[in-house]
Design a protein around this motif. Sequence first.
Motif, PDB file in Angstrom:
ATOM      1  N   LEU A 378      34.901 -60.224  -7.625  1.00 49.94           N
ATOM      2  CA  LEU A 378      33.794 -59.857  -8.419  1.00 49.94           C
ATOM      3  C   LEU A 378      33.989 -57.968  -9.375  1.00 49.94           C
ATOM      4  N   GLY A 379      34.737 -57.233  -8.162  1.00 45.66           N
ATOM      5  CA  GLY A 379      34.623 -55.929  -8.343  1.00 45.66           C
ATOM      6  C   GLY A 379      35.648 -55.269  -9.167  1.00 45.66           C
ATOM      7  N   GLU A 380      36.986 -56.454  -9.218  1.00 45.32           N
ATOM      8  CA  GLU A 380      37.783 -56.084 -10.681  1.00 45.32           C
ATOM      9  C   GLU A 380      37.561 -56.411 -11.870  1.00 45.32           C
ATOM     10  N   ARG A 381      36.174 -57.805 -12.179  1.00 38.08           N
ATOM     11  CA  ARG A 381      35.654 -57.190 -13.296  1.00 38.08           C
ATOM     12  C   ARG A 381      34.809 -56.502 -14.037  1.00 38.08           C
ATOM     13  N   ALA A 382      34.564 -56.111 -12.691  1.00 39.72           N
ATOM     14  CA  ALA A 382      33.359 -55.091 -12.919  1.00 39.72           C
ATOM     15  C   ALA A 382      33.694 -53.618 -13.516  1.00 39.72           C
ATOM     16  N   TYR A 383      35.628 -53.442 -12.657  1.00 41.67           N
ATOM     17  CA  TYR A 383      35.861 -52.579 -13.115  1.00 41.67           C
ATOM     18  C   TYR A 383      35.748 -52.030 -14.132  1.00 41.67           C
ATOM     19  N   ARG A 384      37.104 -53.129 -14.411  1.00 41.39           N
ATOM     20  CA  ARG A 384      37.566 -53.309 -16.040  1.00 41.39           C
ATOM     21  C   ARG A 384      36.624 -53.164 -16.973  1.00 41.39           C
ATOM     22  N   GLY A 385      35.774 -53.281 -16.572  1.00 42.31           N
ATOM     23  CA  GLY A 385      34.378 -53.622 -17.798  1.00 42.31           C
ATOM     24  C   GLY A 385      33.745 -52.136 -17.443  1.00 42.31           C
ATOM     25  N   ALA A 386      33.643 -51.790 -16.427  1.00 47.19           N
ATOM     26  CA  ALA A 386      33.365 -50.069 -16.657  1.00 47.19           C
ATOM     27  C   ALA A 386      33.878 -48.964 -16.999  1.00 47.19           C
ATOM     28  N   LEU A 387      35.265 -49.084 -16.861  1.00 51.39           N
ATOM     29  CA  LEU A 387      36.327 -48.100 -16.150  1.00 51.39           C
ATOM     30  C   LEU A 387      36.286 -46.965 -17.654  1.00 51.39           C
ATOM     31  N   MET A 388      36.264 -47.905 -18.849  1.00 48.81           N
ATOM     32  CA  MET A 388      36.337 -47.688 -20.538  1.00 48.81           C
ATOM     33  C   MET A 388      35.068 -46.939 -21.274  1.00 48.81           C
ATOM     34  N   GLN A 389      33.979 -47.412 -20.560  1.00 48.59           N
ATOM     35  CA  GLN A 389      32.302 -46.749 -21.023  1.00 48.59           C
ATOM     36  C   GLN A 389      32.543 -45.886 -20.202  1.00 48.59           C
ATOM     37  N   THR A 390      32.236 -44.550 -21.839  1.00 47.42           N
ATOM     38  CA  THR A 390      31.889 -43.470 -21.156  1.00 47.42           C
ATOM     39  C   THR A 390      30.250 -43.130 -21.721  1.00 47.42           C
ATOM     40  N   GLY A 391      29.970 -42.167 -21.881  1.00 49.11           N
ATOM     41  CA  GLY A 391      28.746 -41.281 -21.930  1.00 49.11           C
ATOM     42  C   GLY A 391      26.885 -41.769 -21.110  1.00 49.11           C
ATOM     43  N   GLY A 392      27.541 -41.914 -20.012  1.00 45.96           N
ATOM     44  CA  GLY A 392      26.088 -41.802 -18.708  1.00 45.96           C
ATOM     45  C   GLY A 392      26.687 -43.127 -18.064  1.00 45.96           C
ATOM     46  N   ARG A 393      26.075 -42.908 -17.042  1.00 49.00           N
ATOM     47  CA  ARG A 393      25.794 -44.376 -15.844  1.00 49.00           C
ATOM     48  C   ARG A 393      26.119 -46.073 -16.124  1.00 49.00           C
ATOM     49  N   VAL A 394      26.569 -46.646 -16.490  1.00 51.26           N
ATOM     50  CA  VAL A 394      27.225 -48.237 -16.647  1.00 51.26           C
ATOM     51  C   VAL A 394      26.599 -48.793 -15.399  1.00 51.26           C
ATOM     52  N   THR A 395      25.782 -49.651 -16.119  1.00 53.22           N
ATOM     53  CA  THR A 395      25.233 -50.449 -14.573  1.00 53.22           C
ATOM     54  C   THR A 395      25.863 -51.450 -14.647  1.00 53.22           C
ATOM     55  N   TRP A 396      25.508 -52.395 -13.301  1.00 47.21           N
ATOM     56  CA  TRP A 396      26.588 -53.866 -13.295  1.00 47.21           C
ATOM     57  C   TRP A 396      26.783 -54.383 -14.573  1.00 47.21           C
ATOM     58  N   ARG A 397      25.638 -54.904 -14.853  1.00 46.89           N
ATOM     59  CA  ARG A 397      25.726 -55.975 -15.843  1.00 46.89           C
ATOM     60  C   ARG A 397      26.181 -55.637 -17.564  1.00 46.89           C
ATOM     61  N   SER A 398      25.867 -54.432 -17.947  1.00 52.64           N
ATOM     62  CA  SER A 398      26.032 -53.709 -19.015  1.00 52.64           C
ATOM     63  C   SER A 398      28.229 -54.398 -18.492  1.00 52.64           C
TER      64      SER A 398
END
Length: 410
Positions: A378-398
């Motif tokens: 689960l953490g690996e999926r969220a990590y890969r999805g959030a790591l490249m997103q910038t501009g503010g805090r990322v939620t688990w859902r996004s």
Amino acid sequence: MSANPETGAVRNAWMLVATREIVVRALNKGFLVGLLVTVVFVAGIIAFTSYMGNRTESFDVAVVAGDESAATALEAAADGRGGVPSDDKVELTVVRVADAEAARAALVDESADAWLSSGTPEDAGWTLSGWREPDGTLVSLLGTSVRDQVLAARAAGAGTSMSALTEGSEVATERLDGNPVDPQVVFLAGFVLAFLFFMGAVGSGSMIAGSVIEEKQSRLVEIIATAVPLRQLLAGKIIGSSVIALGQNVVLAAVGLVGLSFTDLSAVLPSMTASMLWFVAFFTVGFVAVAALYAVAGSLASRTEDLQYTTSPLMMLLMGVYIVTFAADGTLERVLSYVPPASIVSMPVRVLAGDAAWWEPLLSLAILLVATVGAVLLGERAYRGALMQTGGRVTWRSAMAAERGTTLGA
């Protein structure tokens, strides 16, 4: 942006990342100083406890000249005569004074710690006086001596003896579970294991989150991702941090066990060692899940200031485990010993207490392993999805939605 084809070097990229994490952390002055301070603190507590448990208490007790009953009671307490068991951790010195005024003066100028006086024919009571409240150990010891002396005198007056009166009155103790470990030792061990888990998880976990956000905020991760698949980047960080956290706890556990060998608790060292080995096994498996979740917490942040918000749920979980596990008892402790991550502490404590069958730690460890695998996936999926997103805090859902919509690092 996509990763290079997985050549042999790329397939082993996690080893390079893990090595870097280990080297950077091992050479970090703050980490080394913190570990040294903790080792000194643990060793100091053990040394102080050993000193307090083995130190000899000395008391100077005044007795008025002519008060032979009080003098006899003091001498019996000092050398073990008269049925009073000798105690090599308490030393009594009889201070003979001329009269009651001299005894009071000795208490005032502290040349005597207490004054023992026997009762008069009109008043059969005995008195232990002190300038302040007499020491509890001294009260207990002299109380036994006085009681036995009075009983012996009365037995002689009745034409019998103390041994005849007390024959068959001894009470032997027996523990039916066969475990020699005292409940207080078990409680102390629970506190220590909970402390080791909390410090190791929070300390090393925070380092992972800090490392992730540092690379993300500096945009360095975008460069790294062109050569290293994000899956392997995460694996390297988890493995490297796990090695450091495990090594830290092994050092502290070793210091604690070696220190215990010099104390009165050396008799329970085999049981304590077995419990520590189980703790190391549980911590090794469980910390992988904690490390994965801390890496996600770092990836969800966009600035270092965001870490306090993204790591708060993990901190609350770990704090709850720390508070609940060492204080748990009975049914609650048995339940917690199968519930990750509380089982990391609760099951080794149950092993120490002799409350767990041989198969229970194995079953609990298997449950922890399954939970860890789930947390890592689960953490690996969220990590890969959030790591490249910038501009503010990322939620688990996004983060999860972004991972499903990209093949980055796959």
